[in-house]
Design an enzyme around this catalytic site. Structure first.
Site, PDB file in Angstrom:
ATOM      1  N   HIS A   1     -20.006  -5.879 -34.636  1.00  0.00           N
ATOM      2  CA  HIS A   1     -19.586  -7.284 -34.665  1.00  0.00           C
ATOM      3  C   HIS A   1     -18.457  -7.455 -35.667  1.00  0.00           C
ATOM      4  O   HIS A   1     -18.546  -6.915 -36.772  1.00  0.00           O
ATOM      5  CB  HIS A   1     -20.768  -8.168 -35.069  1.00  0.00           C
ATOM      6  CG  HIS A   1     -20.380  -9.613 -35.215  1.00  0.00           C
ATOM      7  ND1 HIS A   1     -20.180 -10.425 -34.120  1.00  0.00           N
ATOM      8  CD2 HIS A   1     -20.127 -10.367 -36.320  1.00  0.00           C
ATOM      9  CE1 HIS A   1     -19.832 -11.639 -34.548  1.00  0.00           C
ATOM     10  NE2 HIS A   1     -19.790 -11.624 -35.867  1.00  0.00           N
TER      11      HIS A   1
ATOM     12  N   GLY B   1       0.827  -1.205   0.000  1.00  0.00           N
ATOM     13  CA  GLY B   1       0.000   0.000   0.000  1.00  0.00           C
ATOM     14  C   GLY B   1       0.858   1.250   0.000  1.00  0.00           C
ATOM     15  O   GLY B   1       2.090   1.176   0.036  1.00  0.00           O
TER      16      GLY B   1
END
Ligand code: FAD
Ligand code: NAD
Length: 475
Positions: free
Chosen positions: A451, A278
């Site tokens: 597509h 962190g």
């Protein structure tokens, strides 16, 4: 350099520099002070993100992923190139070039927005004055009508495994390795641990990741975390959960890490270790006594929803304030305060901040996980579509993972979207926009997707939420 500005921004990372640019675009006089120094002593704008974070890590992820694909995928395509190898020096040279172009780009942006960039340290004094210590040590007190604090964050140290810059590394050190370590330890299976662990694993390191928690990626949707762990293990990342590191002994040629898990005490011998547990807010030397700016118990600057601190005319943005430590979150906050200062409208929608983990498969999400919606008690439905059923993903040899939509069962509102698979970080943008406009799954269902594209997988997941998917059996 003038003595007085409409706005002074302290910190020129992805929160501070956009604040400065927007303030300049708004016709205000602006100075942006940044003390970032590269290893060669040169100053640079761009903060952690451009110099030692987002950009260099993505450069290395791209290089190492290309090597992996050359080795593993090219033969499937019929491409024969012999044994692909990595020239680490060239890889690092490319990365350094990208960083330099990015940070120098900020200087050009400053010029066009009439922002004065100042290299050195900034310290807020009471009454919206800023003490500026230039690179040559000259100290000047500047005045401003508004001040934006954007001091960012630094890696969290681990007391039992202190950074030494050669054997025990922080994320910057892990980005700059000149050679591939034979054995690399990583402490923390968070975003940095997984991204940088993946880089060095693909280049040949034996990577062991020690994670203190029993859960893997607890902030991600449970199904996504499970799928991710499966793929990372298959790639050879040795991820050990519930592993509490207790100490380290550094000796010539390596480090011996001691850790304990449910099975008992263990030692792990590695050549180098990256501590990635962190980051913490950076407020060292930032605030003089009596400014009225308050810090919370973890050192973050206290702000309201509009990033105002307790001091009149003083704002704080980015990693040094609450919220996810993400460049795009800081950028939006920086832009918001610059607009608010100019008397314009500004807002950050904290509910639609996307998260992306740039591993392979890539992981991205926005909004709530299924577990969070379930815990809230709100009736919900989910739609899932696997990339295995996507024609484009099959053509790309990228069928791992899925898209998942979580929506309200009663009103159809999209509450969260989760993607693990190819280009997840790009695909999530559509979901962010949909949620920004409070879209329903029906809105996505009725939107035409070209597509064959990967975006059809999100379309199909939205359809699947109503058991109306076309390209995959509905369950
Ligand atoms: P910083 O980028 O830390 O910038 C703060 C700047 O302020 C620094 O230049 C610092 O020198 C300067 N400064 C501090 N105090 C003073 C002072 N008193 N006077 C003058 N200057 C000062 N986020 C993402 O969204 N996507 C990613 O892919 C991503 N990858 C990452 C990879 C790594 C390895 C790391 C470490 C982080 C990554 N992050 C990523 C997180 C991201 O880098 C941070 O969220 C982001 O940089 C925060 O921006 P900031 O402007 O708040 O702070
Ligand atoms: P993180 O919070 O993502 O992960 C830290 C991990 O370390 C957690 O899983 C935590 O449980 C574990 N941990 C904590 N203490 C430990 C200990 N003593 N022993 C073993 N494990 C321990 O932090 P990070 O990976 O260091 O990244 C820092 C920040 O940078 C994050 O907030 C992230 O948002 C940001 N970042 C973002 C990206 C991205 O957006 N793709 C990439 C890199 C970094």
């Amino acid at each position: 350099m003038s003595d007085s500005y409409d706005v002074i921004v302290i910190g020129g990372g992805p929160a501070g520099y956009p604040a400065a640019i927007r303030a300049g675009q708004n016709g205000l006089t602006v100075a942006c002070i940044d003390e970032w120094q590269n290893r060669d002593g040169s100053y640079a704008f761009g903060g952690t993100c451009l110099n030692a974070g987002c950009i260099p890590s993505k450069a290395l992820l791209e290089s190492s992923e290309l090597l992996h694909r050359a080795r593993e995928e090219f033969p499937t395509h019929g491409i024969r190139i012999g044994a692909a190898t990595m020239d680490v020096t060239q890889m690092q040279k490319r990365k350094a070039g990208i960083v330099k172009a990015s940070t120098q780009g900020i200087l050009a942006l400053f010029k066009s927005a009439k922002v004065t960039g100042l290299a050195g340290h900034g310290k807020l004094l009471p009454g919206r004055k800023v003490e500026y210590t230039a690179a040559d040590g000259t100290v000047t007190v500047l005045e401003a009508k508004s001040v934006v604090l954007a001091s960012g964050s630094t890696p969290m140290p681990l007391k039992s495994v202190p950074f030494d810059g050669t054997t025990v590394l922080d994320s910057w050190g892990a980005l700059d390795l000149a050679a591939v370590p034979k054995r690399l330890g990583v402490i923390g299976a968070g975003v940095i641990g997984l991204e940088l662990g993946s880089v060095w694993r693909r280049l040949g390191s034996e990577v062991v990741v020690l994670e203190a928690l029993d859960a893997f990626l607890p902030m991600a949707d449970g199904a996504v975390a499970k799928e991710a762990l499966k793929h990372f293990k298959k790639q050879g990342l040795d991820i050990r959960l519930g592993a509490k590191v207790t100490g380290a002994t550094v000796a010539a040629g390596g480090v011996s890490l001691s850790y304990a898990d449910a099975a008992g005490a263990h030692t792990l011998e590695v050549d180098q270790v990256v501590v990635a547990i962190g980051r913490r807010p950076n407020s060292a030397g930032l605030l003089a006594e009596g400014t009225g700016v308050a810090l919370d118990e973890r050192g973050f600057i206290r702000v309201d929803d509009e990033c105002r601190t307790g001091a009149k005319g003083v704002y704080a943005v980015g990693d040094c304030v609450r919220g996810p430590m993400l460049a795009h979150k800081g950028k939006e906050e920086g832009v918001m305060v610059a607009d608010l200062i100019a008397g314009r409208y500004g807002e950050v929608n904290y509910r639609t901040i996307p998260s992306v983990i740039y591993t392979a498969p890539e992981i991205a999400w926005v909004g709530q996980t299924e577990e969070q919606v379930k815990a809230s008690g709100r009736p919900y439905k989910t739609g899932v579509f696997p990339f295995l059923a996507s024609g484009r993903a099959r053509a790309m040899e990228a069928t791992a993972g899925f898209t998942k939509v979580v929506a309200g069962a009663d009103d159809d509102e999209i509450l969260g979207v989760h993607v693990i698979g190819p280009m997840a970080g790009e695909l999530i943008a559509e979901a962010v926009l949909a949620m920004e406009y409070s879209a329903s799954t029906e809105d996505l269902q009725r939107t035409i997707h070209a597509h064959p594209t990967l975006s059809e997988a999100l379309h199909e997941a939205a359809l699947a939420a109503d058991k109306r998917a076309i390209d995959f059996p509905n369950r």
